[in-house]
Write an enzyme that holds these catalytic residues in place. Structure first.
Site, PDB file in Angstrom:
ATOM      1  N   GLY A 189      70.077  73.757  70.109  1.00  0.00           N
ATOM      2  CA  GLY A 189      70.918  73.155  71.136  1.00  0.00           C
ATOM      3  C   GLY A 189      72.301  72.875  70.579  1.00  0.00           C
ATOM      4  O   GLY A 189      73.313  73.111  71.233  1.00  0.00           O
ATOM      5  N   HIS A 190      72.346  72.359  69.365  1.00  0.00           N
ATOM      6  CA  HIS A 190      73.614  72.101  68.669  1.00  0.00           C
ATOM      7  C   HIS A 190      73.724  73.108  67.534  1.00  0.00           C
ATOM      8  O   HIS A 190      72.983  73.060  66.563  1.00  0.00           O
ATOM      9  CB  HIS A 190      73.647  70.673  68.124  1.00  0.00           C
ATOM     10  CG  HIS A 190      75.008  70.227  67.657  1.00  0.00           C
ATOM     11  ND1 HIS A 190      75.820  71.008  66.848  1.00  0.00           N
ATOM     12  CD2 HIS A 190      75.695  69.072  67.874  1.00  0.00           C
ATOM     13  CE1 HIS A 190      76.946  70.348  66.593  1.00  0.00           C
ATOM     14  NE2 HIS A 190      76.901  69.184  67.215  1.00  0.00           N
ATOM     15  N   GLU A 318      82.073  65.420  75.363  1.00  0.00           N
ATOM     16  CA  GLU A 318      82.928  65.654  74.183  1.00  0.00           C
ATOM     17  C   GLU A 318      83.429  67.096  74.189  1.00  0.00           C
ATOM     18  O   GLU A 318      83.324  67.818  73.196  1.00  0.00           O
ATOM     19  CB  GLU A 318      82.149  65.352  72.901  1.00  0.00           C
ATOM     20  CG  GLU A 318      81.563  63.941  72.884  1.00  0.00           C
ATOM     21  CD  GLU A 318      80.714  63.651  71.658  1.00  0.00           C
ATOM     22  OE1 GLU A 318      80.297  64.608  70.971  1.00  0.00           O
ATOM     23  OE2 GLU A 318      80.467  62.470  71.375  1.00  0.00           O
ATOM     24  N   GLU A 334      87.876  64.994  68.919  1.00  0.00           N
ATOM     25  CA  GLU A 334      87.017  64.435  67.870  1.00  0.00           C
ATOM     26  C   GLU A 334      87.411  64.964  66.495  1.00  0.00           C
ATOM     27  O   GLU A 334      87.753  66.141  66.339  1.00  0.00           O
ATOM     28  CB  GLU A 334      85.569  64.807  68.187  1.00  0.00           C
ATOM     29  CG  GLU A 334      84.548  64.257  67.221  1.00  0.00           C
ATOM     30  CD  GLU A 334      83.137  64.700  67.573  1.00  0.00           C
ATOM     31  OE1 GLU A 334      82.258  64.591  66.705  1.00  0.00           O
ATOM     32  OE2 GLU A 334      82.916  65.152  68.719  1.00  0.00           O
ATOM     33  N   CYS A 336      85.510  65.646  64.003  1.00  0.00           N
ATOM     34  CA  CYS A 336      84.607  66.745  63.646  1.00  0.00           C
ATOM     35  C   CYS A 336      85.056  68.068  64.251  1.00  0.00           C
ATOM     36  O   CYS A 336      84.867  69.130  63.640  1.00  0.00           O
ATOM     37  CB  CYS A 336      83.182  66.448  64.118  1.00  0.00           C
ATOM     38  SG  CYS A 336      82.264  65.324  63.058  1.00  0.00           S
ATOM     39  N   CYS A 414      79.027  61.020  62.622  1.00  0.00           N
ATOM     40  CA  CYS A 414      79.222  62.381  62.121  1.00  0.00           C
ATOM     41  C   CYS A 414      80.596  62.584  61.505  1.00  0.00           C
ATOM     42  O   CYS A 414      80.750  63.350  60.544  1.00  0.00           O
ATOM     43  CB  CYS A 414      78.994  63.387  63.243  1.00  0.00           C
ATOM     44  SG  CYS A 414      79.961  63.068  64.735  1.00  0.00           S
TER      45      CYS A 414
END
Length: 653
Positions: A189-190, A318, A334, A336, A414
């Protein structure tokens, strides 16, 4: 592919950064950030969000009793910390830090299950749910970060323990997923494991790891839609209620990856996937995959990227939204995501030397990424806004994600370790080699040893970049060699000069394909290259379709974006107006966080008098002159809490 030979990045171990600008940040990570984050991971920082990450592993290993705490991907904070340690040890050996990391690795090995499985959430809390909710529960994402940590630690120390642990886990993953009968035809999924598997392939030479990365990419977006199948199979339950409603674009599963043309969905997931696509394209000579990367890069950087190198324009998911939708005060950008953008840019440079990639890498590095951490290394931004009004952050539901001050830690943490691993690995973004050519992508002081066409060449950079545009590169070698050196002429630079041993070289089309001045000659020990980039203060405007910035301007100098803060310019920054032809002066201020160039100049402020108890009235605009002071965007928020703005009202004189 179209290139005759593959480019390679100069390894981190071959680069030593000794730079007036960047050495301070790298030293900060080594001396402050890593110890601070270790304390956070062990829940020893008062008033910070609890982590429980180390304790989760102790419970999973049977060393302690207790319940799992945190997000389903809580383990990744440990993985990214270990990866940062690996890079830190590569550039600055530290026996005590290495001993701490070894003890953590021992704990991880004890937590690993007999079949190779490794994820404390599922070991402690939900062993029966393994591999049943790939859309939401991040098992493969978490595995990917541990693979990256294992490879980095092996390369830094030569120790295989963590690498062997992760190879066992990947063996289990390979036995679980694929197109063969009896396997799950799922994918993350990620995204993250895809790029990690390519690193594992390069470290071990095991082609099956590369094939597994290919499988995860090729399977994504095909029909029947796997996430719907697993949703039905587990009784239509969700880890996060409503997650399914985000739709297929959220995790870039709306189309097979080669058919995607527009950056959509969760920004971090997107750039991690694009990075893996570029990796696989390079390793397998997959032109269709690379063509997709170029289309996605073009859309993202020319229609959906902020001037600061930030990506992700909405907090809902996001995510990217649509072309030219770049609000300044409700965006996400973000930290990240900019780390991932730099990763993607570096991989595109390995495919083709085009300054567009290095320009964006530099843009994100000097602006959005630096904003993500305080100057003392102990506080962090998850979101990096371009406009802040603290009262709105506190009281407006649509702006509550925009923090006016950095936080000690986050429930979802994260970004802090992601930024730390980027800073400690910065040396590997500077140079690439292709055959008999060396390319210089970033101008950062230090020394490097590179192998070009079988010759070992030492290269030393001296510069005060980004505060001025003078760069000197000296070469050291045992014997003369015929080679090409490609030097990036930044896209922001209107005028540049290049000289070799004092002899000027014309910068014209014959030596500047794709923005690199390529000098081919027989190089000798002691040769000196000097570059000078003109760095005037530039007043910038956005594309007319960026509605948030119509009638506004921003300030840049070189790669650095500037902002204004309340501390120098007073409150209600939205009332400040800057002429499109304003005369602005750049001055080095040695007292601003160890030294930085600030911008000052004449501006105007809307007259706010005579408005008591009046909300609207006929136009009779009055201005009063002010002196505006702008500081580098990456430094904002390190003094008193207050307003901040990058884009300012413009007026014509």
């Amino acid at each position: 592919m179209s290139q005759p030979s593959k480019a390679t990045a100069v390894p981190l171990k071959n680069v030593k950064i000794t730079d007036a600008f960047w050495s301070r940040y790298i030293r900060l990570v080594n001396e402050v950030v890593l110890p601070y984050q270790w304390e956070v991971l062990n829940d020893r920082i008062p008033d910070a969000e609890p982590s429980h990450a180390v304790k989760n592993f102790r419970i999973a290993a049977g060393d302690e009793k207790g319940e799992f705490y945190g997000f389903v991907f809580q383990d990744t904070d440990i993985a990214k910390w270990l990866e940062t340690v690996a890079y830190s040890l590569t550039i600055s050996p530290n026996p005590e830090l290495e001993r701490t990391a070894d003890e953590m690795i021992d704990l991880i090995a004890r937590a690993q299950q007999p079949d190779g499985y490794l994820n404390t959430y599922f070991i402690i809390k939900a062993p029966e749910r393994r591999w049943t909710n790939l859309r939401e529960e991040h098992e493969l994402y978490t595995a990917g970060h541990f693979i990256e940590a294992a490879v980095a630690y092996f390369q830094a120390t030569g120790k295989r323990k963590l690498l062997d642990v992760l190879c066992r886990f990947v063996d289990l993953i390979e036995a679980t997923f694929g197109t063969e009968p009896g396997k799950l035809r799922g994918y993350p999924g990620h995204q993250e494991i895809e790029l990690a598997l390519v690193k594992l392939y390069r470290a071990t030479g095991e082609e099956r790891y590369l094939r597994l990365s290919q499988y995860f990419l090729n399977e994504r977006g095909r029909e029947p839609f796997y996430f719907d199948l697993e949703y039905e199979k587990r009784g239509k339950t969700e880890h996060w209620p409503g997650h399914k409603d985000l739709g297929r674009t959220y995790a870039q599963t709306h189309l097979p990856v080669r058919e995607q043309t527009t950056a959509v969905g969760h920004a971090v997931r997107a750039v991690y996937m694009y990075s893996a696509m570029a990796d696989v394209a390079r390793e397998t000579n997959d032109q269709s995959m690379f063509d997709a990367c170029k289309r996605l890069w073009q859309n993202m950087t020319t229609r959906q990227m902020y001037i600061t190198g930030g990506i992700g324009s909405t907090s809902h998911g996001e995510a990217f939204t649509f072309d030219y939708d770049l609000p300044n005060d409700t965006m996400y950008t973000e930290t990240c995501a900019s780390v991932g953008l730099m990763m993607f840019a570096q991989r595109m440079l390995l495919m083709e030397e085009d300054r567009r990639y290095a320009d964006v890498m530099e843009q994100a590095l000097y602006n959005n990424l630096l904003s993500g951490m305080s100057q003392d290394g102990t506080r962090y931004f998850y979101v990096n806004p371009l406009e802040v009004w603290p009262e709105a952050s506190a009281k407006s539901p649509i702006k509550k994600h925009v923090k006016p001050v950095r936080q000690k830690w986050y429930v979802c943490a994260c970004c802090p370790p992601n930024l730390a691993r980027l800073l400690t690995s910065l040396g590997q973004y500077m140079y690439t080699v292709r055959g008999d050519a060396l390319f210089v992508h970033l101008y950062i002081g230090g020394e490097a040893t590179v192998n070009v066409a079988g010759h070992s060449i030492g290269i030393t950079q001296q510069t005060n970049y980004p505060w001025n545009g003078n760069v000197k590169l000296s070469l050291k070698m045992e014997q003369a060699c015929q080679a090409t050196i490609g030097l990036r002429i930044p896209g922001w630079c209107r005028t540049a000069t290049l000289a070799v041993n004092g002899e000027n070289i014309a910068l014209d089309g014959s030596v500047m394909p794709q923005g690199y001045a390529k000098v081919t000659r027989t190089w000798q020990d002691g040769d000196m290259i000097e570059l000078n980039f003109d760095m005037p203060v530039e007043i910038m405007q956005a594309h007319p379709h960026v509605r948030a910035n119509v009638g506004k301007v921003a300030i840049m100098r070189g790669p650095v974006v500037y902002c204004i803060e309340e501390v120098e310019n007073g409150s209600n920054l939205s009332a400040i107006c800057l002429s499109q032809k304003a005369k602005l002066t750049a001055t080095f201020d040695e007292n601003l966080f160890g030294g930085a160039v600030i911008i000052t100049g004449e501006a105007k402020r809307l007259d706010e008098t005579d408005w008591d108890d009046v909300l609207y009235r006929p136009v009779s605009t009055q201005f009063k002159p002010i002196t505006l002071t702008a500081i580098p965007y990456g430094l904002w928020g390190n003094r008193a809490s207050g307003e901040m703005a990058v884009w300012l009202r413009a007026f014509n004189e």
